[in-house]
Write an enzyme that holds these catalytic residues in place. Structure first.
Site, mmCIF file in Angstrom:
data_model
loop_
_atom_site.group_PDB
_atom_site.id
_atom_site.type_symbol
_atom_site.label_atom_id
_atom_site.label_comp_id
_atom_site.label_asym_id
_atom_site.label_seq_id
_atom_site.Cartn_x
_atom_site.Cartn_y
_atom_site.Cartn_z
ATOM 1 N N SER A 20 46.352 27.097 13.911
ATOM 2 C CA SER A 20 45.133 26.847 14.682
ATOM 3 C C SER A 20 45.208 25.516 15.441
ATOM 4 O O SER A 20 45.649 24.508 14.904
ATOM 5 C CB SER A 20 43.932 26.817 13.734
ATOM 6 O OG SER A 20 42.757 26.567 14.460
ATOM 7 N N GLY A 45 39.890 26.295 16.476
ATOM 8 C CA GLY A 45 38.617 26.294 15.761
ATOM 9 C C GLY A 45 37.442 26.634 16.672
ATOM 10 O O GLY A 45 37.369 26.151 17.790
ATOM 11 N N GLY A 71 39.583 16.520 18.146
ATOM 12 C CA GLY A 71 38.174 16.580 17.765
ATOM 13 C C GLY A 71 37.565 17.961 17.947
ATOM 14 O O GLY A 71 36.364 18.093 18.178
ATOM 15 N N ASN A 125 38.045 26.261 8.395
ATOM 16 C CA ASN A 125 38.675 24.947 8.501
ATOM 17 C C ASN A 125 37.813 23.921 7.784
ATOM 18 O O ASN A 125 36.803 23.465 8.314
ATOM 19 C CB ASN A 125 38.817 24.606 9.992
ATOM 20 C CG ASN A 125 39.442 23.248 10.214
ATOM 21 O OD1 ASN A 125 39.768 22.534 9.263
ATOM 22 N ND2 ASN A 125 39.604 22.888 11.461
ATOM 23 N N CYS A 128 39.825 19.499 8.872
ATOM 24 C CA CYS A 128 40.153 18.735 10.080
ATOM 25 C C CYS A 128 39.822 17.267 9.840
ATOM 26 O O CYS A 128 38.681 16.924 9.546
ATOM 27 C CB CYS A 128 39.374 19.237 11.287
ATOM 28 S SG CYS A 128 39.776 18.260 12.753
ATOM 29 N N GLY A 241 53.220 23.579 8.366
ATOM 30 C CA GLY A 241 53.402 22.130 8.372
ATOM 31 C C GLY A 241 54.817 21.823 8.813
ATOM 32 O O GLY A 241 55.744 21.837 8.010
ATOM 33 N N GLY A 242 54.992 21.618 10.096
ATOM 34 C CA GLY A 242 56.294 21.182 10.613
ATOM 35 C C GLY A 242 57.319 22.275 10.825
ATOM 36 O O GLY A 242 58.502 21.987 10.986
#
Lengths: 299, 254
Positions: A20, A45, A71, A125, A128, A241-242
Site C-alpha cells: 500500500s 490508504g 501523510g 492500516n 502509518c 519490507g524491502g
C-alpha cells in the site's frame, strides 16, 4: 506448478501483491505492466474524506532505501469507489483496499462504505507513522489494536487484514492482539520510523521531521518479524519490507509468509512485481517444488 | 503520452561549468517522443541508491533519437553520473511530465541556476519572437548554445557578467517585454516572476521542482499547492511529475 495461494478464502493467482502507498490504485503502473499478472493490487490508504497529506519535502533517499512522510494523501472513499475501484475491476486480479482513519468512527465509515463494493479484502492500516492522530496510535498498543480489529470485523463484509507496525517492542504481542480481535490475515511490516538531516541546509530532510524507512535496508528486520509472527498466530501472514527481487520474496516465504508485497521497489522499477513473480517460479523449478507453500521452512 | 523504460547509450559526457555536466545519450524512443520542458528519470548503477533522479531535457535531436541532459552534481547520485563515460549504458525512463505549451507569441524565456538547461530546447522550438534571460550565481554555462538560439541577456549575482543581480533586474535593465513568460529555476525566482506576470496580466508558464520517488504520479511525494482542486486527490495538491512540471503560474501557489 501451483503458484496460487489462499488468503481467508480469497484465491490469489500468485503470492505477489503490491504494498500500500507504493502503487497508487494501479492506474499509473498500468502503463508499464498488465495488472492482471499480479496476485493482488493493494491500494493506497483510503479515508472517509479527502486527506491533503503532509507538507513537502515528503521523501528523502537513504542508503538502501528511502524515508517517506506523505501523510496518506488520498481522495477519500467516494472518489475512490467511483473512480479507482471500477478501474481496478477491469483487471483479473484481486483488489485489497487499504483503509486508514484518525478515529475508530473514521475507519468504520470506510469499511461500511466498502461493504457493497467490489473489494476482495480490506487491509486496515493501524501502522502509518506519518499521521499525528489515529493510525499508529492503534498500532502500538495491543488493547487498542484488538479493539479496532473487533470493531472493524463487526461491520466488514470482506475478510480483514490488519497491517502491523514494526515500531513496537514485541511484534508477537501485537499479532496475537489483532488475532484475538478477529483478524483474518496479518500483514507486516509497515515502515520503521526514522529521521534524516540535510547537513548543507542545516534542517530536517523531511518537513514532517520523522518519516517511515522502507526499502532493502529494512528487509532483515521484516523477515525476522514475519518469522516471529507466523509462529505466534494461526492466521495467514503477508510479508513485506524491502522486497526488491524474487530472492528477497523467497526469504519471506521461507519465514512462513503466505504471500508477499513489493513496495519501494516499484519506484525503482515499475515492473518489479513481475520480475519477482517470474523469479519465484524459477526458484520453485530449480528446487522441484510443485506448490508455493513448499518454499516454507519446516522449523 | 507513452513512457519508455530504456537502456540508453552515452554518446558524450563533458563538464561545462562548476559542478555542471552535459551528457548526450542515444535513446530508442524517448528523444523522438519528448517535448521541451519534460524530464527523464535517470537510475544509478549503485543499487544502494534506489530512486531515479529526475533530470530535465536540455536538447533533443529527434532525427537521431538523441537527448541531452545538463545536470548539476548535487549529491552522490549525480556524482555517480558525472563519472560515466561515452559508450557506457544508462538506465532511463521517459519522457515524463508535461512540457511547455509552444505559443506563437512574443516570449521571454527565463532560466535561473540549474533551471537554465530546459530553456535551450524550448528556445529552439518556440515559433514566435523570443528572448532569453538567464541568471547565474557567477560563472555562466550553455552560453554559446543559448546565444545561437535567441537573443540572450545574462544576469549574475556577483556582477561578473551582464546585469548585476537577478533575472528580473536584467529584464528591467534591458527594458524587455513579452506576451508570454516561460521560466524554470529556484522557487524565489519563480515566485517573483509569477507576481511580475500577474501585475502585468501576462501569461506565464513555470517549471517546478520537488523531490520525487516514482516519477509517474503514484507516490505523491512531489506535490505542490494548487489554486484549484487537483484531479487526483480532489484536494489542492498537484503532482509535479504528472500534472507538471510545467504549470500555468496562476494554477499554483508558491
Amino acid at each position: 506448478m501451483k503458484l496460487n495461494v489462499n488468503l481467508a478464502g480469497v484465491e490469489l493467482k500468485n503470492p505477489v501483491m503490491t504494498a500500500s502507498g507504493t502503487f497508487g490504485s494501479g492506474m499509473e503502473y498500468s502503463d508499464f505492466l498488465d495488472l492482471s499478472s499480479l496476485g493482488a493490487v493493494v491500494t493506497k490508504g483510503v479515508s472517509n474524506v479527502p486527506w491533503s497529506g503532509n507538507p513537502t519535502p515528503r521523501i528523502a533517499e537513504v542508503t538502501g532505501g528511502m524515508l517517506n512522510a506523505i501523510g496518506l494523501q488520498n481522495p477519500g472513499m467516494d472518489v475512490f469507489c467511483e473512480r479507482d475501484l471500477p478501474f481496478l475491476k477491469q483487471y483479473n486480479t484481486k483488489v485489497i483496499v487499504n483503509v486508514c482513519g484518525k478515529t475508530t468512527e473514521d475507519y468504520l465509515a470506510v469499511v461500511e462504505r466498502l461493504a457493497d463494493e467490489p473489494a476482495d479484502l480490506l487491509e486496515i492500516n493501524i501502522s502509518c507513522p506519518n499521521v499525528k492522530e489515529g493510525g499508529i496510535a492503534f498500532g502500538q498498543n495491543p488493547k487498542s489494536a484488538e479493539a479496532i480489529t473487533a470493531a472493524v470485523k463487526k461491520v466488514a463484509k470482506q475478510p480483514v487484514i490488519m497491517k502491523l507496525s514494526p515500531n513496537v517492542t514485541d511484534i508477537t504481542e501485537m499479532a496475537r492482539a489483532v488475532e484475538a480481535g478477529g483478524a483474518d490475515v496479518i500483514s507486516l511490516i509497515n515502515t520503521l520510523t526514522g529521521m534524516k538531516f540535510d547537513i548543507h541546509r542545516r534542517t530536517f530532510a523531511i518537513a514532517n521531521q520523522t518519516a517511515g524507512l522502507s526499502g532493502p535496508a529494512i528487509k532483515p528486520v521484516a523477515v525476522r518479524m514475519v518469522y516471529q509472527t507466523v509462529r505466534a498466530v494461526k492466521v495467514p501472514v503477508i510479508g513485506m519490507g524491502g522486497i526488491r527481487t524474487a530472492e528477497d520474496a523467497v526469504e519471506f516465504l521461507m519465514a512462513g509468509a503466505t504471500a508477499v508485497s513489493v513496495g519501494t521497489a516499484n519506484f525503482e522499477d515499475p515492473c518489479a512485481t513481475l520480475k519477482v513473480i517470474q523469479g519465484i517460479e524459477e526458484y520453485m523449478e530449480r528446487h522441484g517444488f510443485q506448490d508455493a507453500a513448499e518454499i516454507r521452512l519446516a522449523e | 503520452m507513452k513512457k519508455f523504460q530504456e537502456t540508453a547509450v552515452i554518446l558524450s559526457q563533458e563538464q561545462i561549468g562548476e559542478d555542471i555536466y552535459s551528457l548526450w545519450i542515444q535513446t530508442k524512443e524517448i528523444a523522438k517522443e519528448a517535448v521541451p520542458g519534460q524530464f527523464i528519470s535517470v537510475y544509478c548503477r549503485d543499487a544502494s541508491r534506489m530512486l531515479p533522479r529526475p533530470i530535465s531535457i536540455c536538447e533533443l535531436d529527434k532525427e537521431q533519437g538523441r537527448l541531452r541532459m545538463v545536470y548539476r552534481v548535487a549529491g552522490a547520485g549525480t556524482a555517480e553520473f558525472a563519472g560515466y563515460k561515452a559508450g557506457e549504458e544508462l538506465k532511463v525512463m521517459g519522457p515524463l511530465g508535461n512540457g511547455f505549451p509552444l505559443k506563437a507569441k512574443k516570449a521571454l524565456l527565463i532560466g535561473g541556476g540549474i533551471g537554465v538547461p530546459p530553456m535551450l530546447e524550448l528556445a529552439k522550438q518556440l515559433p514566435g519572437e523570443k528572448t532569453l534571460v538567464m541568471g547565474y550565481r557567477s560563472e555562466t554555462y550553455l552560453e554559446p548554445e543559448l546565444a545561437a538560439a535567441a537573443p540572450l541577456y545574462i544576469a549574475t549575482e556577483d556582477g561578473s557578467k551582464g546585469t548585476s543581480g537577478n533575472v528580473l533586474d536584467a529584464i528591467r535593465a534591458n527594458g524587455l517585454t513579452a506576451e508570454v513568460l516561460y521560466a524554470c529555476g529556484p522557487t524565489p525566482m519563480l515566485r517573483a516572476l509569477k507576481a511580475y506576470a500577474e501585475e502585468r496580466g501576462m501569461e506565464a508558464w513555470i517549471s517546478l521542482e520537488e523531490r520525487m520517488a516514482c516519477g509517474i504520479g503514484a507516490c505523491l511525494a512531489c506535490v505542490c499547492r494548487s489554486k484549484d482542486v487537483d484531479e487526483h486527490t480532489h484536494v489542492k495538491n498537484k503532482r509535479i511529475c504528472k500534472e507538471g512540471p510545467v504549470f500555468n503560474a496562476q494554477e499554483v501557489e508558491l
